[in-house]
Design an enzyme around this catalytic site. Structure first.
Site, PDB file in Angstrom:
ATOM      1  N   ARG A  38      59.543   0.094  19.411  1.00  0.00           N
ATOM      2  CA  ARG A  38      60.980  -0.196  19.402  1.00  0.00           C
ATOM      3  C   ARG A  38      61.417  -0.900  18.121  1.00  0.00           C
ATOM      4  NH1 ARG A  38      64.807  -4.211  22.243  1.00  0.00           N
ATOM      5  NH2 ARG A  38      66.634  -2.950  22.798  1.00  0.00           N
TER       6      ARG A  38
ATOM      7  N   ILE B 294      71.442  -0.227  20.734  1.00  0.00           N
ATOM      8  CA  ILE B 294      70.217   0.314  21.303  1.00  0.00           C
ATOM      9  C   ILE B 294      70.061  -0.345  22.668  1.00  0.00           C
ATOM     10  CG2 ILE B 294      68.852  -1.394  20.001  1.00  0.00           C
ATOM     11  CD1 ILE B 294      66.485   0.507  20.128  1.00  0.00           C
ATOM     12  N   SER B 295      69.943   0.451  23.718  1.00  0.00           N
ATOM     13  CA  SER B 295      69.926  -0.067  25.086  1.00  0.00           C
ATOM     14  C   SER B 295      68.718  -0.965  25.325  1.00  0.00           C
ATOM     15  CB  SER B 295      69.902   1.084  26.092  1.00  0.00           C
ATOM     16  OG  SER B 295      71.073   1.852  26.018  1.00  0.00           O
ATOM     17  N   GLN B 296      68.867  -1.869  26.293  1.00  0.00           N
ATOM     18  CA  GLN B 296      67.742  -2.727  26.637  1.00  0.00           C
ATOM     19  C   GLN B 296      66.603  -1.869  27.192  1.00  0.00           C
ATOM     20  OE1 GLN B 296      70.137  -4.660  30.040  1.00  0.00           O
ATOM     21  NE2 GLN B 296      68.005  -5.082  30.593  1.00  0.00           N
TER      22      GLN B 296
END
Length: 215
Positions: free
Chosen positions: A35, A61-63
């Site tokens: 990530r 950017i999503s969790q």
């Protein structure tokens, strides 16, 4: 002897399991995708935290938990062809690429599409195609998909997008007002008709039609 993962990554992996992600293939895919390569250099120390982070063009950017949860809800198989609406950083597409045959991902911002494509190529995600495009107007030549994942909030899922599901196909999308909490919805194109189930509360940036004139 292989190096042990850093403590923050170990906690990242453990947190997904503790929060209920149980599909081993999904967990392996999340473990495999770095990530920290999908965030800006100044935020790399935050990359393994379970939180959404800002990226270019006012997007996020999503969790990681949400990425893992949505991926798990897709019930992916190796032979599946997947459409993603909203490439963003490319992180979600990288996870999907490890679980299915092919991913077509559409992004309305050229800046994001270009940078995501470069990241995915560097990770040798050869089964991902990044296109600059409008998620509300998927090209007819793209055909049908086994799975569709929308990574931005729609006030309602367009019928034209649901029509892109193959038989027994699944669509996952956040649905609701743009400036409030939304509901993650799972839509299945079953033999008896369209089935819809509400899953969990989420918060996503809005899905907008068209291709951005700038950025």
């Amino acid at each position: 002897m292989p190096l042990a993962p850093p403590p923050e990554k170990m906690m990242f992996q453990l947190s997904l399991r503790r929060r209920g992600i149980s599909d081993q293939a999904v967990l392996r895919a999340m473990d495999a995708v770095p990530r920290d390569l999908f965030v800006t250099p100044d935020l790399r120390d935050e990359a393994w935290r379970d939180t959404a982070l800002p990226i270019a063009c006012g997007q996020t950017i999503s969790q990681p938990f949400v990425v893992a949860y949505m991926t798990e809800q897709l019930q992916l198989k190796p032979e599946h062809r997947v459409l993603e609406i909203g490439t963003g950083s490319g992180y979600q597409a990288a996870v999907l690429s490890r679980l299915c045959q092919q991913v077509l991902t559409l992004e309305r911002f050229k800046t994001l599409a270009d940078s995501a494509r470069a990241r995915l190529e560097s990770l040798e995600c050869h089964n991902v195609e990044v296109q600059l495009g409008d998620g509300f107007d998927v090209p007819a030549k793209a055909g049908l998909f086994d799975r569709i994942l929308v990574t931005a909030a729609m006030e309602e899922v367009p019928g034209a997008l649901i029509a892109r599901l193959d038989l027994d196909g699944i669509l996952i999308a956040p649905v609701g007002p743009h400036q409030a909490t939304q509901t993650l919805v799972r839509i299945r194109n079953a033999k008896g008709g369209i089935e819809r189930k509400e899953l969990v509360a989420v918060r996503f940036v809005p899905a907008l039609p068209g291709i951005a004139r700038e950025l």
